[in-house]
Design a protein around this motif. Structure first.
Motif, short mmCIF file in Angstrom:
data_model
loop_
_atom_site.label_atom_id
_atom_site.label_comp_id
_atom_site.label_asym_id
_atom_site.label_seq_id
_atom_site.Cartn_x
_atom_site.Cartn_y
_atom_site.Cartn_z
N LEU A 148 0.85 -1.17 -0.03
CA LEU A 148 0.15 0.01 0.06
C LEU A 148 0.90 1.32 0.05
O LEU A 148 1.88 1.28 0.76
N VAL A 149 0.52 2.18 -0.77
CA VAL A 149 1.10 3.54 -0.85
C VAL A 149 0.21 4.55 -0.93
O VAL A 149 -0.88 4.23 -1.70
N GLY A 150 0.35 5.79 -0.55
CA GLY A 150 -0.48 6.77 -0.75
C GLY A 150 -0.64 7.41 -2.00
O GLY A 150 0.32 7.07 -2.84
N ALA A 151 -1.55 8.11 -2.41
CA ALA A 151 -1.81 8.54 -3.89
C ALA A 151 -0.82 9.65 -4.31
O ALA A 151 -0.49 9.51 -5.21
N ARG A 152 -0.36 10.36 -3.26
CA ARG A 152 0.73 11.10 -3.51
C ARG A 152 1.97 10.57 -3.91
O ARG A 152 2.84 10.99 -4.75
N THR A 153 2.29 9.36 -3.51
CA THR A 153 3.68 8.84 -3.49
C THR A 153 3.62 8.01 -5.07
O THR A 153 4.18 8.03 -5.76
N VAL A 154 2.18 7.66 -5.43
CA VAL A 154 1.97 7.08 -6.77
C VAL A 154 2.12 8.15 -7.92
O VAL A 154 2.92 8.16 -8.61
N ARG A 155 1.83 9.32 -7.54
CA ARG A 155 1.83 10.59 -8.28
C ARG A 155 3.44 11.12 -8.32
O ARG A 155 4.00 11.32 -9.61
N ALA A 156 3.90 11.13 -7.00
CA ALA A 156 5.38 11.74 -7.34
C ALA A 156 6.50 10.54 -7.74
O ALA A 156 7.40 11.09 -8.45
N ASP A 157 6.35 9.35 -6.95
CA ASP A 157 7.41 8.22 -7.24
C ASP A 157 7.13 7.40 -8.53
O ASP A 157 8.05 6.66 -9.15
N ASN A 158 6.03 7.31 -9.03
CA ASN A 158 5.57 6.42 -9.95
C ASN A 158 6.33 4.92 -9.65
O ASN A 158 6.68 4.44 -10.38
N VAL B 85 3.01 -1.50 4.15
CA VAL B 85 2.67 0.18 3.87
C VAL B 85 4.09 0.67 3.53
O VAL B 85 4.74 0.58 4.40
N GLU B 86 4.27 1.19 2.38
CA GLU B 86 5.61 1.51 2.06
C GLU B 86 5.85 3.24 1.89
O GLU B 86 6.65 3.80 1.35
N GLY B 87 4.64 3.92 2.12
CA GLY B 87 4.65 5.35 2.42
C GLY B 87 3.59 5.89 1.71
O GLY B 87 2.55 5.36 1.46
#
Ligand SMILES: NC(=O)c1ccc[n+]([C@@H]2O[C@H](COP(=O)([O-])OP(=O)(O)OC[C@H]3O[C@@H](n4cnc5c(N)ncnc54)[C@H](OP(=O)(O)O)[C@@H]3O)[C@@H](O)[C@H]2O)c1
Length: 372
Positions: free
Chosen positions: A49-59, A154-156
């Motif tokens: 699990l990661v937060g949506a901002r990590t999906v957007r920022a780190d892809n 949970v990775e961030g």
């Protein structure tokens, strides 16, 4: 199935506690050895699990890198990669992000007001789940448990990790501290919306992994006994499957609270019991048992066996021979394979035995194919 998964938080920080720098480029704080450690963690989980901002920022890809680990999962009847999970209040996610690439199940927990727009944007690239208004992390965890997720990594990023900590929803925190500073107040740190978990965490392990220092903390309800025993139950999930023997995990903890060894059933050889494997790792050949065992506690998800068909020495025998003064266990052995009265035998041999029956159901659930 327990009402929520075991939640393991994992992150890397700089020596001054930052999770990233303030530039738009992704900063990798870990070295190759630590990335490999995280790959092993991923392989032992049902969801990342990661937060949506990590999906957007780190892809991030959120895949297991080592194909041997994926193959091991497949051999146990698991999907090659854990499910990818994110949560979002805005629904602002790009379906071209690597999170949505094929190869793993994708679950997006979305706050109700953003659901329609998110559905239009993401189409069938993920399973979209209404997580309430405001989004409820508790609902997300119980829904994950219903979908068969027993263990979530949970990775961030900063906010999500902070939320889990502040809400007391984390069972374990693996903190990898990198050997440099970021020293930029604009960079993200753990973002705790509240005072954090009540009371101190239990420091279970400190280890050098390449250039980073790994700190492994146990959290969650109860004191150290409860936390170490929950960890032992988690280890039991790693057992190669068997229709004729239980899956059990064991942790040996020294006098100062340091983990001396862990083991799980069939970890090294077919008939291995968890306690036996952990003690074998500490054997000192002709020098006899490790002297630290004379002050140690062994935590086992199932009571140590007092009778055994597969090998001549029972786990009670191994524990008594090693001079271990204390045993903590969760689940009493159902009379399925042997009649062993392990707890009674240990007490008769002068070993202090503590039973934590509230963890018995977790330990049994791992063996649901044998004891439904
Ligand atoms: N060092 C490490 O190990 C590591 C690991 C991962 C990430 N990071 C870094 O962490 C940073 C990202 O952290 P971050 O704090 O900005 O973001 P984040 O924690 O990744 O994601 C936060 C987002 O998740 C959604 N969210 C989280 N909790 C929610 C809730 N209770 N209800 C509704 N939505 C919720 C929201 O998404 P919406 O905005 O879509 O509503 C929120 O903006 C990046 O710099 C990344 O590089 C570091």
């Amino acid at each position: 199935m327990p009402s929520r998964p075991y939640v393991l938080l994992s992150c890397a920080t700089s020596a001054d506690g930052y999770l990233d720098d303030a530039t738009p480029q992704r900063l990798i704080l870990s070295g190759p050895a630590d990335l490999d450690r995280v790959d092993e963690l991923r392989a032992g989980c049902d969801a990342i699990l990661v937060g949506a901002r990590t999906v957007r920022a780190d892809n991030p890809r959120l895949l297991i890198r080592d194909p041997r680990r994926s193959a091991r999962r497949a051999a146990r009847g698991l999907p090659a990669h854990p499910a990818r999970v994110t949560l979002t209040a805005t629904g602002d996610l790009d379906p071209r992000a690597r999170f949505f690439a094929p190869g793993a199940l994708r679950l997006v927990y979305c706050a109700t007001p953003a659901l329609t727009a998110a559905r239009a944007r993401l189409g069938d690239s993920a399973v979209l789940i209404d997580a309430g208004d405001p989004l409820s992390v508790d609902f997300m965890l119980s829904d994950l448990a219903e979908r068969g997720v027993a263990r979530a990594l949970v990775e961030g990023g900063a906010r999500v990790l902070g939320e889990f900590l502040a809400a007391g929803l984390a069972d374990e925190l693996n903190l990898a501290v990198a050997p440099f500073f970021i020293a930029d107040p604009a960079a993200p740190r753990l973002d705790l919306p509240g005072p954090g978990p009540g009371g101190p965490m239990t420091l279970a392990e400190t280890r050098r992994v390449g250039e980073v220092a790994l700190l492994r903390y146990l959290l969650g309800p109860g004191g150290p006994d409860h936390r170490f025993l929950r960890w032992a139950v988690e280890l039991s999930r790693l057992c190669p499957p068997s229709d004729s023997a239980f899956s059990v995990g064991a942790v040996v903890v020294g006098e100062e609270g340091e983990v001396l060894a862990t083991g799980f059933s069939r970890e090294q050889e077919d008939h291995d019991h968890a306690e036996e494997v952990a003690l074998r790792k500490l054997a000192q050949g002709k020098l006899g048992p490790d002297p630290r065992l004379r002050h140690a506690t062994i935590y086992s998800s199932l009571v140590p066996c007092g009778a055994r068909a597969s090998r001549p020495v029972t786990c009670v025998g191994h524990i008594v021979a090693a001079g271990i003064p204390r045993v903590v266990f969760a689940w009493r052995e159902p009379r399925l394979f042997t009649d062993g009265e392990g707890a009674e035998q240990l007490r008769a041999a002068g070993v202090a035995v503590t039973e934590l029956p509230d963890l018995a159901e977790r330990a049994r659930a791992v063996n649901a194919h044998l004891v439904p």
